[in-house]
Design an enzyme around this catalytic site. Structure first.
Site, PDB file in Angstrom:
ATOM      1  N   HIS A  17       0.840  -1.207   0.000  1.00  0.00           N
ATOM      2  CA  HIS A  17       0.000   0.000   0.000  1.00  0.00           C
ATOM      3  C   HIS A  17       0.877   1.260   0.000  1.00  0.00           C
ATOM      4  CE1 HIS A  17      -3.101  -2.632   2.295  1.00  0.00           C
ATOM      5  NE2 HIS A  17      -3.544  -2.485   1.064  1.00  0.00           N
ATOM      6  N   LYS A  41     -15.875  -7.585   3.993  1.00  0.00           N
ATOM      7  CA  LYS A  41     -14.789  -7.990   4.901  1.00  0.00           C
ATOM      8  C   LYS A  41     -15.043  -7.455   6.293  1.00  0.00           C
ATOM      9  CE  LYS A  41     -10.968  -7.384   1.567  1.00  0.00           C
ATOM     10  NZ  LYS A  41      -9.865  -6.450   1.310  1.00  0.00           N
ATOM     11  N   ARG A  92      -2.132  -6.023  -8.153  1.00  0.00           N
ATOM     12  CA  ARG A  92      -1.008  -6.913  -7.894  1.00  0.00           C
ATOM     13  C   ARG A  92      -0.888  -7.947  -9.002  1.00  0.00           C
ATOM     14  NH1 ARG A  92      -3.148  -8.200  -2.088  1.00  0.00           N
ATOM     15  NH2 ARG A  92      -4.925  -8.247  -3.467  1.00  0.00           N
ATOM     16  N   SER A 130      -3.024  -7.660   3.247  1.00  0.00           N
ATOM     17  CA  SER A 130      -3.263  -7.457   4.682  1.00  0.00           C
ATOM     18  C   SER A 130      -3.657  -8.786   5.339  1.00  0.00           C
ATOM     19  CB  SER A 130      -4.375  -6.437   4.895  1.00  0.00           C
ATOM     20  OG  SER A 130      -4.032  -5.208   4.323  1.00  0.00           O
TER      21      SER A 130
HETATM   22  O1  PNS Z   1      -8.949  -2.754   0.149  1.00  0.00           O
HETATM   23  P1  PNS Z   1     -10.268  -3.231  -0.389  1.00  0.00           P
HETATM   24  O2  PNS Z   1     -11.046  -3.988   0.690  1.00  0.00           O
HETATM   25  O3  PNS Z   1     -10.145  -4.009  -1.659  1.00  0.00           O
HETATM   26  O4  PNS Z   1     -11.101  -1.896  -0.730  1.00  0.00           O
HETATM   27  C1  PNS Z   1     -12.426  -1.969  -1.189  1.00  0.00           C
HETATM   28  C2  PNS Z   1     -13.141  -0.642  -0.942  1.00  0.00           C
HETATM   29  C3  PNS Z   1     -13.124  -0.293   0.542  1.00  0.00           C
HETATM   30  C4  PNS Z   1     -12.428   0.463  -1.726  1.00  0.00           C
HETATM   31  C5  PNS Z   1     -14.616  -0.789  -1.455  1.00  0.00           C
HETATM   32  O5  PNS Z   1     -15.261  -1.809  -0.751  1.00  0.00           O
HETATM   33  C6  PNS Z   1     -15.402   0.515  -1.325  1.00  0.00           C
HETATM   34  O6  PNS Z   1     -15.266   1.377  -2.151  1.00  0.00           O
HETATM   35  N1  PNS Z   1     -16.221   0.608  -0.251  1.00  0.00           N
HETATM   36  C7  PNS Z   1     -17.050   1.767  -0.028  1.00  0.00           C
HETATM   37  C8  PNS Z   1     -18.509   1.462  -0.406  1.00  0.00           C
HETATM   38  C9  PNS Z   1     -18.708   1.609  -1.915  1.00  0.00           C
HETATM   39  O7  PNS Z   1     -18.562   2.668  -2.491  1.00  0.00           O
HETATM   40  N2  PNS Z   1     -19.056   0.477  -2.557  1.00  0.00           N
HETATM   41  C10 PNS Z   1     -19.301   0.447  -3.979  1.00  0.00           C
HETATM   42  C11 PNS Z   1     -18.017   0.368  -4.764  1.00  0.00           C
HETATM   43  S1  PNS Z   1     -18.182  -0.803  -5.956  1.00  0.00           S
END
Ligand code: PNS
Length: 170
Positions: A17, A41, A92, A130
């Site tokens: 990150h 998650k 990645r 993570s």
């Molecule tokens: O590190 P991650 O878990 O892959 O990140 C995913 C994240 C947190 C960026 C995604 O779940 C997110 O944008 N969450 C906020 C809610 C949202 O906007 N969801 C719709 C996006 S498709």
């Protein structure tokens, strides 16, 4: 002023990150690292802890023009609030692509002004996640090669406490 958002769970932040943060910071006048809720998650660290860990890692690495915040809501809405031009995500391996592509498309439908930019991580961080960090710490392994050195001790301590609490509640 070009503003970028680097969103994620960062549970906890890894060297991968931090690598993306330092690359993305060079592309924008300001980069906001956004600790968001991923409904798929369950997070181990609180949002405040994750923000604090990222801030310390960013400061220690001397990366400028980066702010770190948390937001509980839609990324597309947050991008509007922040006047962001683009979302940055790290890729990645090919296995990340389908999920990231789906999110990018969804975010563009929700906010047509918003682009998603993918940065490839450096090869030493290709495999890093993570979840791996948490698994290694859980079994007493050394996480120092995987997380920024200034926060390694705190992450290790916190993860050992989570493990001890889980065992006490068995
Ligand atoms: O590190 P991650 O878990 O892959 O990140 C995913 C994240 C947190 C960026 C995604 O779940 C997110 O944008 N969450 C906020 C809610 C949202 O906007 N969801 C719709 C996006 S498709």
């Amino acid at each position: 002023m070009k503003i970028g958002i680097y969103p994620g769970s960062f549970d906890p932040v890894t060297r991968g990150h931090l690598d993306v943060i330092s690359r993305a910071a060079k592309l924008f006048d300001k980069l906001t690292v956004a600790v968001m809720v991923n409904p798929d998650k369950k997070s181990t660290f609180t949002a405040a802890e994750r923000v604090d860990l990222i801030r310390r890692a960013v400061d220690d690495a001397g990366i400028c023009s980066v702010e770190v915040e948390s937001f509980d809501g839609l990324l597309a809405d947050y991008a509007k609030i922040k006047n962001a031009t683009a979302i940055v995500k790290g890729l990645r391996a090919l296995s990340d692509f389908e999920y990231e592509f789906q999110m990018a498309m969804t975010n563009r439908l929700l906010n047509s002004e918003l682009e998603t930019i993918f940065l490839t991580t450096s090869s030493e961080n290709m495999f890093l996640s993570s979840s791996m960090v948490k698994q290694i710490a859980r079994f007493g392994g050394d996480i120092s090669p995987f997380v920024p050195s200034c926060i390694t001790g705190d992450i290790q301590k916190r993860l050992l406490k989570v493990k001890a609490d889980q065992e006490a509640n068995k």
